[in-house]
Write a protein that holds these residues in place. Structure first.
Motif, mmCIF file in Angstrom:
data_model
loop_
_atom_site.group_PDB
_atom_site.id
_atom_site.type_symbol
_atom_site.label_atom_id
_atom_site.label_comp_id
_atom_site.label_asym_id
_atom_site.label_seq_id
_atom_site.Cartn_x
_atom_site.Cartn_y
_atom_site.Cartn_z
ATOM 1 N N SER A 185 0.815 -1.216 0.000
ATOM 2 C CA SER A 185 0.000 0.000 0.000
ATOM 3 C C SER A 185 0.847 1.264 0.000
ATOM 4 N N PRO A 186 0.445 2.268 -0.785
ATOM 5 C CA PRO A 186 1.122 3.560 -0.719
ATOM 6 C C PRO A 186 0.740 4.269 0.574
ATOM 7 N N PRO A 187 1.441 5.341 0.937
ATOM 8 C CA PRO A 187 1.098 6.041 2.181
ATOM 9 C C PRO A 187 -0.189 6.853 2.051
ATOM 10 N N LEU A 188 -0.910 6.966 3.140
ATOM 11 C CA LEU A 188 -2.003 7.929 3.245
ATOM 12 C C LEU A 188 -1.410 9.294 3.565
ATOM 13 N N TYR A 189 -2.176 10.357 3.284
ATOM 14 C CA TYR A 189 -1.703 11.710 3.570
ATOM 15 C C TYR A 189 -2.507 12.291 4.728
ATOM 16 N N LEU A 190 -1.786 12.622 5.789
ATOM 17 C CA LEU A 190 -2.388 13.054 7.043
ATOM 18 C C LEU A 190 -2.424 14.569 7.130
ATOM 19 N N GLY A 191 -3.621 15.114 7.326
ATOM 20 C CA GLY A 191 -3.784 16.555 7.505
ATOM 21 C C GLY A 191 -3.775 16.940 8.968
ATOM 22 N N HIS A 192 -4.760 17.718 9.387
ATOM 23 C CA HIS A 192 -4.793 18.233 10.752
ATOM 24 C C HIS A 192 -5.354 17.223 11.744
ATOM 25 N N ILE A 193 -4.784 17.232 12.951
ATOM 26 C CA ILE A 193 -5.401 16.607 14.122
ATOM 27 C C ILE A 193 -5.778 17.760 15.060
ATOM 28 N N SER A 194 -4.817 18.300 15.779
ATOM 29 C CA SER A 194 -5.029 19.487 16.614
ATOM 30 C C SER A 194 -3.712 20.237 16.718
ATOM 31 N N ALA A 195 -3.794 21.474 17.200
ATOM 32 C CA ALA A 195 -2.587 22.213 17.548
ATOM 33 C C ALA A 195 -1.972 21.581 18.795
ATOM 34 N N ARG A 196 -0.751 21.956 19.101
ATOM 35 C CA ARG A 196 -0.035 21.306 20.201
ATOM 36 C C ARG A 196 -0.799 21.372 21.515
ATOM 37 N N ASN A 197 -1.425 22.503 21.791
ATOM 38 C CA ASN A 197 -2.191 22.653 23.028
ATOM 39 C C ASN A 197 -3.688 22.666 22.776
ATOM 40 N N GLY A 198 -4.081 22.222 21.587
ATOM 41 C CA GLY A 198 -5.494 22.220 21.265
ATOM 42 C C GLY A 198 -6.020 23.626 21.054
ATOM 43 N N GLY A 199 -7.318 23.797 21.252
ATOM 44 C CA GLY A 199 -7.924 25.097 21.047
ATOM 45 C C GLY A 199 -8.200 25.351 19.569
ATOM 46 N N PRO A 200 -8.607 26.573 19.236
ATOM 47 C CA PRO A 200 -9.022 26.879 17.862
ATOM 48 C C PRO A 200 -7.925 26.613 16.856
ATOM 49 N N LEU A 201 -8.311 25.991 15.756
ATOM 50 C CA LEU A 201 -7.375 25.666 14.686
ATOM 51 C C LEU A 201 -8.061 26.016 13.367
ATOM 52 N N SER A 202 -7.661 27.130 12.786
ATOM 53 C CA SER A 202 -8.266 27.578 11.538
ATOM 54 C C SER A 202 -7.934 26.601 10.422
ATOM 55 N N PRO A 203 -8.871 26.289 9.530
ATOM 56 C CA PRO A 203 -10.197 26.875 9.359
ATOM 57 C C PRO A 203 -11.298 26.061 10.032
ATOM 58 N N HIS A 204 -10.962 25.185 10.961
ATOM 59 C CA HIS A 204 -11.930 24.254 11.522
ATOM 60 C C HIS A 204 -12.709 24.869 12.674
ATOM 61 N N VAL A 205 -13.893 24.307 12.923
ATOM 62 C CA VAL A 205 -14.607 24.562 14.169
ATOM 63 C C VAL A 205 -14.231 23.490 15.194
ATOM 64 N N SER A 206 -14.051 22.269 14.716
ATOM 65 C CA SER A 206 -13.641 21.182 15.609
ATOM 66 C C SER A 206 -12.112 21.103 15.638
ATOM 67 N N HIS A 207 -11.553 19.916 15.827
ATOM 68 C CA HIS A 207 -10.093 19.715 15.908
ATOM 69 C C HIS A 207 -9.475 20.452 17.096
ATOM 70 N N GLN A 208 -10.212 20.618 18.197
ATOM 71 C CA GLN A 208 -9.703 21.395 19.319
ATOM 72 C C GLN A 208 -9.225 20.553 20.494
ATOM 73 N N ALA A 209 -9.569 19.272 20.534
ATOM 74 C CA ALA A 209 -9.286 18.487 21.737
ATOM 75 C C ALA A 209 -8.486 17.229 21.457
ATOM 76 N N GLY A 210 -7.811 17.164 20.303
ATOM 77 C CA GLY A 210 -6.924 16.044 20.023
ATOM 78 C C GLY A 210 -7.597 14.764 19.617
ATOM 79 N N ARG A 211 -8.860 14.825 19.181
ATOM 80 C CA ARG A 211 -9.586 13.601 18.851
ATOM 81 C C ARG A 211 -10.109 13.568 17.414
ATOM 82 N N ASP A 212 -9.903 14.629 16.638
ATOM 83 C CA ASP A 212 -10.341 14.694 15.240
ATOM 84 C C ASP A 212 -9.143 14.544 14.308
ATOM 85 N N VAL A 213 -9.328 13.807 13.229
ATOM 86 C CA VAL A 213 -8.250 13.550 12.279
ATOM 87 C C VAL A 213 -8.775 13.728 10.861
ATOM 88 N N ASP A 214 -8.020 14.439 10.019
ATOM 89 C CA ASP A 214 -8.288 14.506 8.583
ATOM 90 C C ASP A 214 -7.220 13.699 7.854
#
Length: 432
Positions: A185-214
């Motif tokens: 299998s070729p590699p998947l391409y990983l986008g945003h999870i969260s910022a280092r300390n969480g909190g707002p991460l543009s352009p998302h509304v979610s991705h603030q608590a380390g549990r969302d993955v694109d």
């Protein structure tokens, strides 16, 4: 009274009732609405449509803002790992999936005294472990873990790839299982999870608590970044294998996939012998399940959005949050309103409109200057409530009365019946 006159009066009354019903369905209540799933099993998008599309945190967008929110080209690729048209209503807290017996999450901090935890916070904050604080659309990440490099994936934005230990472990487990079945299998391409300390991460509304993955789909051929999946380029064996591993090998809360891509994956799963009743529980498309794990959300034809439960990180956050707030170890969570910039609008105009400061909007969207383009989606700090006010003012100390966090209840994994595993044929190797 003439019969025709009575008929007209009844028709006018019915029209008035319909108008009133329509307004009550789209107008926000006194407080932010809590959107629930529709009875036919729809996810975020259908709940939004039922309650008035464009409502986020109880604030409706203007009609021209909704038009601006649509991408100019629905087939446009976003190769930078960000999703400017992401349409997740992260204010919806998803109910546990139907299935087996749920499990109450437990933390290593549970049996410690307040004094023990306070001492750990003073002397060695890292010893507290990883914490996912609050909701995914108004939360923080404490002692986050950065997704490492690996053969099965490539980073698009490593500085924004911090999550809970469980998020990182679950993601690696699902990729590893996929590559075990498809070694080339070729590699998947990983986008945003969260910022280092969480909190707002543009352009998302979610991705603030380390549990969302694109993350990308498997495509043929695989190209760097996020690219729209179609019947011609979607690697069905590997993409379904990855999604199946997420469902069976991890504590996944939900998966967002465009309905067109869902249809392709569902047809493939049935063709290779997956249990039809189980597949009906998994997919929203063509499903009778009230709570499918895989749901449609606009903007997810070029990547998958995964939300994991993090039992330990969430339970630890519930145990330690009050003490962390007491000692100023965590910033208050802030809820956000999504705003699509119109021609002629400035940060000053938006700050006045929403009752916040220009600086708070800049911080929420990582803006270094004051110039903003039309059609850009901005996160506006919600001024209501102590947490919102603190965020709008840029305060770094926690509110006097921090919200109470509770340990999550983790639903049982929705596993296929055992006989379905034996009936699944081994798919033919796909081109790399």
């Amino acid at each position: 009274m003439p019969r025709w006159s009575l008929g007209i009066m009844l028709l006018l009354a019915a029209c008035a009732a319909c108008t009133s019903a329509s307004w009550s369905a789209t107008r926000p209540a006194a407080g932010p609405p809590r959107l629930e799933f529709s009875a036919h099993g729809g996810g975020d998008e259908e709940a939004l449509a039922a309650a008035g599309e464009g409502i986020t945190d109880g604030v409706p967008h203007d009609a021209d803002e909704l038009a601006a929110h649509e991408p100019d080209d629905a087939h446009e690729d976003h190769d930078d790992g960000e999703d400017p048209e992401e349409d997740i209503d992260a204010s919806v807290e998803h109910a546990p999936a139907d299935g087996g017996k749920p499990t109450a999450a437990r933390s290593p901090l549970t049996d410690l005294s307040d004094a023990d935890i306070e001492r750990m916070l003073r002397e060695d904050p890292a010893s507290i472990g990883c914490l996912s604080l609050g909701a995914t659309n108004a939360g923080r990440l404490f002692n986050g873990v950065q997704m490492p490099e690996g053969e099965g994936w490539k980073h698009l934005s490593p500085a924004q790839a911090w999550g809970t230990q469980e998020t990182v472990d679950f993601l690696i487990r699902a990729i590893t299982e996929t590559r075990r079945q498809h070694p080339d299998s070729p590699p998947l391409y990983l986008g945003h999870i969260s910022a280092r300390n969480g909190g707002p991460l543009s352009p998302h509304v979610s991705h603030q608590a380390g549990r969302d993955v694109d993350i990308s789909y498997y495509l043929t051929p695989q190209r760097p970044g996020f690219h729209r999946a179609t019947a011609k380029n979607l690697d069905l064996d590997r993409s379904w294998g990855f999604v199946r591993a997420l469902i069976t090998e991890t504590d996944v809360e939900m998966i967002l996939i465009d309905s067109g891509v869902q249809k392709l994956l569902k047809e493939h799963a049935l063709q290779i012998g997956e249990d039809p009743a189980w597949i009906d529980e998994v997919f929203q498309v063509g499903s009778r399940s009230r709570r499918p794990l895989i749901r449609h959300a606009r903007g997810h034809a070029n990547h998958i959005h995964i939300r994991f439960y993090s039992p330990v990180a969430q339970a630890s956050a519930a145990r330690a949050h009050g003490l962390m707030a007491k000692h100023g170890k965590v910033q208050p969570a802030v809820r956000y309103i999504r705003h699509v910039v119109k021609n002629g609008q400035t940060l000053g105009i938006l700050a006045k409109r929403y009752g916040v400061t220009v600086e708070s909007i800049q911080r929420a969207n990582q803006l270094k200057g004051t110039f903003i383009k039309a059609k850009r989606v901005l996160n506006i700090p919600h001024p209501g409530g102590s947490a919102g006010a603190a965020g709008a003012a840029g305060a770094t100390s926690a509110p006097a009365s921090p919200p109470v966090l509770r340990p999550p209840v983790i639903p049982a994994r929705r596993l296929p019946p055992e006989h379905a595993t034996s009936r699944r044929r081994t798919p033919a190797p796909s081109p790399g």
